[in-house]
Design a protein around this motif. Structure first.
Motif, mmCIF file in Angstrom:
data_model
loop_
_atom_site.group_PDB
_atom_site.id
_atom_site.type_symbol
_atom_site.label_atom_id
_atom_site.label_comp_id
_atom_site.label_asym_id
_atom_site.label_seq_id
_atom_site.Cartn_x
_atom_site.Cartn_y
_atom_site.Cartn_z
ATOM 1 N N THR A 1 0.237 -10.859 -9.174
ATOM 2 C CA THR A 1 -0.820 -11.866 -9.265
ATOM 3 C C THR A 1 -0.955 -12.564 -7.914
ATOM 4 O OG1 THR A 1 0.779 -13.518 -10.031
ATOM 5 C CG2 THR A 1 -0.454 -12.324 -11.727
ATOM 6 N N GLY A 2 -2.039 -13.316 -7.776
ATOM 7 C CA GLY A 2 -2.253 -14.081 -6.555
ATOM 8 C C GLY A 2 -2.562 -13.216 -5.350
ATOM 9 N N LYS A 3 -3.127 -12.017 -5.586
ATOM 10 C CA LYS A 3 -3.361 -11.086 -4.483
ATOM 11 C C LYS A 3 -4.844 -10.977 -4.103
ATOM 12 C CE LYS A 3 0.997 -10.203 -4.549
ATOM 13 N NZ LYS A 3 1.854 -10.931 -3.584
ATOM 14 N N ARG A 4 -5.673 -11.860 -4.628
ATOM 15 C CA ARG A 4 -7.111 -11.759 -4.384
ATOM 16 C C ARG A 4 -7.431 -11.855 -2.889
ATOM 17 N NH1 ARG A 4 -11.533 -13.500 -7.991
ATOM 18 N NH2 ARG A 4 -9.998 -14.621 -9.237
ATOM 19 N N ASP A 5 -6.661 -12.684 -2.169
ATOM 20 C CA ASP A 5 -6.964 -12.906 -0.757
ATOM 21 C C ASP A 5 -6.069 -12.109 0.184
ATOM 22 O OD1 ASP A 5 -8.990 -14.703 -1.369
ATOM 23 O OD2 ASP A 5 -7.574 -16.362 -1.547
ATOM 24 N N VAL A 6 -5.276 -11.192 -0.370
ATOM 25 C CA VAL A 6 -4.373 -10.423 0.469
ATOM 26 C C VAL A 6 -5.184 -9.510 1.387
ATOM 27 C CG1 VAL A 6 -4.007 -8.339 -0.937
ATOM 28 C CG2 VAL A 6 -2.121 -9.283 0.375
ATOM 29 N N THR A 7 -4.685 -9.330 2.602
ATOM 30 C CA THR A 7 -5.360 -8.431 3.530
ATOM 31 C C THR A 7 -4.375 -7.362 3.993
ATOM 32 O OG1 THR A 7 -4.807 -9.809 5.439
ATOM 33 C CG2 THR A 7 -6.913 -10.234 4.374
ATOM 34 N N ILE A 8 -4.928 -6.330 4.613
ATOM 35 C CA ILE A 8 -4.089 -5.285 5.194
ATOM 36 C C ILE A 8 -4.037 -5.548 6.694
ATOM 37 C CG2 ILE A 8 -3.982 -2.825 5.762
ATOM 38 C CD1 ILE A 8 -5.003 -2.212 2.975
ATOM 39 N N VAL A 9 -2.834 -5.720 7.213
ATOM 40 C CA VAL A 9 -2.699 -6.044 8.630
ATOM 41 C C VAL A 9 -2.415 -4.808 9.482
ATOM 42 C CG1 VAL A 9 -2.063 -8.449 8.258
ATOM 43 C CG2 VAL A 9 -0.276 -6.719 8.266
ATOM 44 N N ALA A 10 -1.959 -3.740 8.840
ATOM 45 C CA ALA A 10 -1.697 -2.500 9.574
ATOM 46 C C ALA A 10 -1.647 -1.345 8.589
ATOM 47 C CB ALA A 10 -0.374 -2.590 10.328
ATOM 48 N N VAL A 11 -2.001 -0.163 9.064
ATOM 49 C CA VAL A 11 -1.884 1.044 8.237
ATOM 50 C C VAL A 11 -1.232 2.128 9.090
ATOM 51 C CG1 VAL A 11 -3.087 2.842 6.951
ATOM 52 C CG2 VAL A 11 -3.934 0.506 6.874
ATOM 53 N N GLU A 12 -0.129 2.643 8.609
ATOM 54 C CA GLU A 12 0.571 3.717 9.319
ATOM 55 C C GLU A 12 0.452 5.015 8.528
ATOM 56 O OE1 GLU A 12 2.219 3.421 12.229
ATOM 57 O OE2 GLU A 12 1.677 1.291 12.343
ATOM 58 N N PRO A 13 0.095 6.119 9.202
ATOM 59 C CA PRO A 13 0.133 7.407 8.498
ATOM 60 C C PRO A 13 1.580 7.836 8.294
ATOM 61 C CG PRO A 13 -0.529 7.717 10.793
ATOM 62 C CD PRO A 13 -0.366 6.237 10.586
ATOM 63 N N VAL A 14 1.848 8.465 7.161
ATOM 64 C CA VAL A 14 3.188 8.987 6.880
ATOM 65 C C VAL A 14 3.054 10.496 6.737
ATOM 66 C CG1 VAL A 14 5.152 8.948 5.301
ATOM 67 C CG2 VAL A 14 3.831 6.856 5.700
ATOM 68 N N GLY A 15 3.563 11.209 7.726
ATOM 69 C CA GLY A 15 3.410 12.662 7.702
ATOM 70 C C GLY A 15 1.942 13.024 7.556
ATOM 71 N N ASN A 16 1.682 14.059 6.786
ATOM 72 C CA ASN A 16 0.299 14.456 6.523
ATOM 73 C C ASN A 16 -0.064 14.215 5.077
ATOM 74 O OD1 ASN A 16 -0.297 15.420 9.136
ATOM 75 N ND2 ASN A 16 0.951 17.227 8.714
ATOM 76 N N TYR A 17 0.677 13.300 4.425
ATOM 77 C CA TYR A 17 0.464 13.201 2.982
ATOM 78 C C TYR A 17 0.210 11.794 2.479
ATOM 79 C CZ TYR A 17 5.360 11.699 2.868
ATOM 80 O OH TYR A 17 6.531 11.027 3.072
ATOM 81 N N ALA A 18 0.356 10.768 3.311
ATOM 82 C CA ALA A 18 0.250 9.418 2.765
ATOM 83 C C ALA A 18 -0.104 8.401 3.848
ATOM 84 C CB ALA A 18 1.576 9.013 2.104
ATOM 85 N N LEU A 19 -0.503 7.228 3.373
ATOM 86 C CA LEU A 19 -0.689 6.063 4.232
ATOM 87 C C LEU A 19 0.277 4.984 3.779
ATOM 88 C CD1 LEU A 19 -4.590 5.681 4.384
ATOM 89 C CD2 LEU A 19 -3.084 6.680 6.110
ATOM 90 N N GLN A 20 0.774 4.210 4.727
ATOM 91 C CA GLN A 20 1.667 3.106 4.403
ATOM 92 C C GLN A 20 1.067 1.825 4.994
ATOM 93 O OE1 GLN A 20 5.717 3.554 5.741
ATOM 94 N NE2 GLN A 20 6.453 1.960 4.376
ATOM 95 N N PRO A 21 0.345 1.058 4.161
ATOM 96 C CA PRO A 21 -0.234 -0.182 4.672
ATOM 97 C C PRO A 21 0.777 -1.322 4.675
ATOM 98 C CG PRO A 21 -1.079 0.307 2.468
ATOM 99 C CD PRO A 21 -0.036 1.342 2.783
ATOM 100 N N THR A 22 0.605 -2.228 5.609
ATOM 101 C CA THR A 22 1.359 -3.473 5.588
ATOM 102 C C THR A 22 0.385 -4.571 5.187
ATOM 103 O OG1 THR A 22 2.854 -2.749 7.339
ATOM 104 C CG2 THR A 22 2.693 -5.125 6.955
ATOM 105 N N PHE A 23 0.714 -5.292 4.117
ATOM 106 C CA PHE A 23 -0.162 -6.335 3.596
ATOM 107 C C PHE A 23 0.229 -7.695 4.170
ATOM 108 C CE2 PHE A 23 -0.474 -2.931 0.510
ATOM 109 C CZ PHE A 23 -1.816 -2.940 0.157
ATOM 110 N N SER A 24 -0.711 -8.609 4.123
ATOM 111 C CA SER A 24 -0.479 -9.928 4.712
ATOM 112 C C SER A 24 0.595 -10.720 3.978
ATOM 113 C CB SER A 24 -1.787 -10.727 4.747
ATOM 114 O OG SER A 24 -2.341 -10.825 3.442
#
Length: 138
Positions: free
Chosen positions: A61-84
């Protein structure tokens, strides 16, 4: 982690729209989807959110205003975002991202239903990890 099938569409473009708080996923077939950061965050595939088995999910909960501050690719199969809010342990495989993109309406309804069932407000702040307020998981 869910298995990747060869027919899982891999985005040809990923754009973080900080102001509108959506992750745009562009695909080779010309389709593009805008997935709200909040949806990505509350459905994070991380153990922190999903638990280690069915019924162990932690309702976010309480994630309405969350933002993504960075996105890292993981291999060729995924993304790993860092949230605020500091959350960065979710590995979003291509099939998970595609599911979130194409099933947004159903997932929103499911999330709102879970909130209602738990009697929790969508904008309630999360209690600190490890804090127990008598939430029993049967």
């Amino acid at each position: 982690m869910s298995g990747l099938s060869p027919d899982t569409p891999v985005p040809t473009g990923v754009v973080v729209h900080a102001k509108s708080r959506v992750l745009e996923l562009q695909y080779a077939d010309g389709n593009s989807y805008r997935v709200p950061f909040e949806l990505l965050r509350v459905y994070s595939p991380s153990a922190e959110v999903q638990g280690h088995g069915p019924g162990q999910e932690t309702l976010q909960t309480g994630k309405r205003d969350v933002t993504i501050v960075a996105v890292e690719p993981v291999g060729n199969y995924a993304l790993q975002p860092t949230f605020s809010d500091g959350h960065s342990t979710g590995l979003y495989s291509w099939d998970k991202l595609y599911e979130l993109a194409t099933c947004q309406d159903a997932l929103w309804r499911e999330y709102i239903d879970k909130l209602n069932a738990a009697g929790v407000d969508r904008d309630a702040p999360m209690s600190a990890p490890g804090a127990s307020h008598g939430h029993c998981h049967h």
